[in-house]
Design a protein around this motif. Structure first.
Motif, PDB file in Angstrom:
ATOM      1  N   UNK A 295       0.645  -1.398   0.357  1.00  0.00           N
ATOM      2  CA  UNK A 295       0.379   0.194  -0.230  1.00  0.00           C
ATOM      3  C   UNK A 295       1.410   0.714  -0.032  1.00  0.00           C
ATOM      4  N   UNK A 296       0.247   2.091  -0.651  1.00  0.00           N
ATOM      5  CA  UNK A 296       1.556   3.303  -1.616  1.00  0.00           C
ATOM      6  C   UNK A 296       0.795   4.037  -0.682  1.00  0.00           C
ATOM      7  N   UNK A 297      -0.375   4.414  -0.557  1.00  0.00           N
ATOM      8  CA  UNK A 297      -1.208   5.876  -0.082  1.00  0.00           C
ATOM      9  C   UNK A 297      -1.756   5.693   1.691  1.00  0.00           C
ATOM     10  N   UNK A 298      -0.674   5.618   2.681  1.00  0.00           N
ATOM     11  CA  UNK A 298      -1.930   5.954   3.739  1.00  0.00           C
ATOM     12  C   UNK A 298      -1.840   6.692   4.638  1.00  0.00           C
ATOM     13  N   UNK A 299      -2.847   7.232   4.812  1.00  0.00           N
ATOM     14  CA  UNK A 299      -2.922   8.458   5.520  1.00  0.00           C
ATOM     15  C   UNK A 299      -3.326   8.105   7.591  1.00  0.00           C
ATOM     16  N   UNK A 300      -2.341   9.348   8.072  1.00  0.00           N
ATOM     17  CA  UNK A 300      -2.797   8.612   9.248  1.00  0.00           C
ATOM     18  C   UNK A 300      -3.356   9.523  10.491  1.00  0.00           C
ATOM     19  N   UNK A 301      -4.302   9.988  10.813  1.00  0.00           N
ATOM     20  CA  UNK A 301      -4.676  10.726  11.663  1.00  0.00           C
ATOM     21  C   UNK A 301      -3.950  11.296  13.034  1.00  0.00           C
ATOM     22  N   UNK A 302      -3.240  10.408  13.328  1.00  0.00           N
ATOM     23  CA  UNK A 302      -2.135  10.891  14.621  1.00  0.00           C
ATOM     24  C   UNK A 302      -3.032  11.671  15.456  1.00  0.00           C
ATOM     25  N   UNK A 303      -3.916  11.166  15.870  1.00  0.00           N
ATOM     26  CA  UNK A 303      -4.975  11.639  17.054  1.00  0.00           C
ATOM     27  C   UNK A 303      -4.979  10.327  18.834  1.00  0.00           C
ATOM     28  N   UNK A 304      -4.264  11.578  19.219  1.00  0.00           N
ATOM     29  CA  UNK A 304      -3.845   9.835  20.627  1.00  0.00           C
ATOM     30  C   UNK A 304      -5.624   9.693  21.149  1.00  0.00           C
ATOM     31  N   UNK A 305      -6.040   9.225  21.669  1.00  0.00           N
ATOM     32  CA  UNK A 305      -7.110   8.905  22.491  1.00  0.00           C
ATOM     33  C   UNK A 305      -7.017   9.846  23.752  1.00  0.00           C
ATOM     34  N   UNK A 306      -5.970   8.728  23.804  1.00  0.00           N
ATOM     35  CA  UNK A 306      -5.797   8.913  25.867  1.00  0.00           C
ATOM     36  C   UNK A 306      -5.552  10.393  25.862  1.00  0.00           C
ATOM     37  N   UNK A 307      -4.786  11.524  24.737  1.00  0.00           N
ATOM     38  CA  UNK A 307      -4.665  12.260  24.964  1.00  0.00           C
ATOM     39  C   UNK A 307      -5.798  13.981  24.658  1.00  0.00           C
ATOM     40  N   UNK A 308      -7.194  12.903  24.421  1.00  0.00           N
ATOM     41  CA  UNK A 308      -8.613  13.939  23.722  1.00  0.00           C
ATOM     42  C   UNK A 308      -9.628  13.137  24.454  1.00  0.00           C
ATOM     43  N   UNK A 309      -9.545  12.590  25.412  1.00  0.00           N
ATOM     44  CA  UNK A 309     -11.087  12.798  26.074  1.00  0.00           C
ATOM     45  C   UNK A 309     -12.108  12.678  25.666  1.00  0.00           C
ATOM     46  N   UNK A 310     -11.815  14.490  25.746  1.00  0.00           N
ATOM     47  CA  UNK A 310     -13.304  14.824  25.185  1.00  0.00           C
ATOM     48  C   UNK A 310     -14.048  14.305  23.856  1.00  0.00           C
ATOM     49  N   UNK A 311     -12.873  14.287  22.684  1.00  0.00           N
ATOM     50  CA  UNK A 311     -12.893  13.642  21.534  1.00  0.00           C
ATOM     51  C   UNK A 311     -13.459  12.459  21.591  1.00  0.00           C
ATOM     52  N   UNK A 312     -12.759  11.523  22.623  1.00  0.00           N
ATOM     53  CA  UNK A 312     -12.811   9.755  22.299  1.00  0.00           C
ATOM     54  C   UNK A 312     -12.642   9.933  23.643  1.00  0.00           C
ATOM     55  N   UNK A 313     -13.624   7.589  23.833  1.00  0.00           N
ATOM     56  CA  UNK A 313     -13.506   7.296  24.405  1.00  0.00           C
ATOM     57  C   UNK A 313     -11.752   6.352  25.050  1.00  0.00           C
ATOM     58  N   UNK A 314     -10.998   6.345  25.974  1.00  0.00           N
ATOM     59  CA  UNK A 314      -9.865   5.582  26.323  1.00  0.00           C
ATOM     60  C   UNK A 314      -9.664   5.118  27.161  1.00  0.00           C
TER      61      UNK A 314
END
Length: 165
Positions: free
Chosen positions: A126-145
């Motif tokens: 796979x040559x085309x890879x995008x990484x969100x680079x959003x840490x779920x532990x650093x952003x508990x207001x957006x994600x569950x961790x």
């Protein structure tokens, strides 16, 4: 819970739940096929990203060079402190484990799930890879961790679906 789902059927949603593990979405625009994987540390060292690509090749005749991959929010290398069991599994599964195991603040290792899964996708072609680079532990207001909430948390879902052509 399945670790990966694939489809080439429009309007058939693929849904997996996460709470620190890595969502991986792969789309084949040439074959109009889709894959979704759940990659925690066990799935990552077992090669779930490469297995997803292989499954799409087998089922849909996807060519890895045609695939578009996204690595979604997950616990980042900043927060994912791991013990000896994980360190040893990473050392046995990857050709460059040191790059995936940055040192932590307390002489413990951290595991970079984003980079490990990206490496597997690249090695699968796979040559085309995008990484969100959003840490779920650093952003508990957006994600569950799971890690940040000491196991007392919900899950967030990843939903992917093909539109009809």
């Amino acid at each position: 819970n399945p670790d990966a789902l694939i489809t080439a059927t429009p309007d058939a949603p693929l849904i997996l739940r996460f709470a620190d593990c890595t969502p991986i979405v792969v789309y084949d625009p040439a074959r109009h096929a889709l894959g979704l994987a759940h990659a925690g540390w066990r799935g990552t060292v077992a090669g779930i990203a490469a297995a997803l690509v292989q499954a799409m090749q087998t089922a849909f005749h996807s060519r890895p060079a045609d695939l578009l991959a996204g690595i979604g929010p997950a616990i980042g290398p900043c927060c994912y402190e791991v013990g000896d069991e994980v360190v040893e599994a990473v050392r046995q599964s990857f050709s460059n484990p040191a790059a995936l195991l940055p040192p932590g603040q307390r002489a413990r290792r951290h595991f970079d799930l984003w980079a490990a899964n990206a490496q597997q996708l690249q090695e699968a072609g796979v040559q085309q890879i995008e990484i969100a680079a959003l840490c779920t532990a650093c952003h508990p207001h957006w994600f569950f961790s799971h890690r940040a909430a000491a196991g007392r948390c919900g899950h967030f879902g990843a939903l992917a679906m093909l539109r009809p052509r």
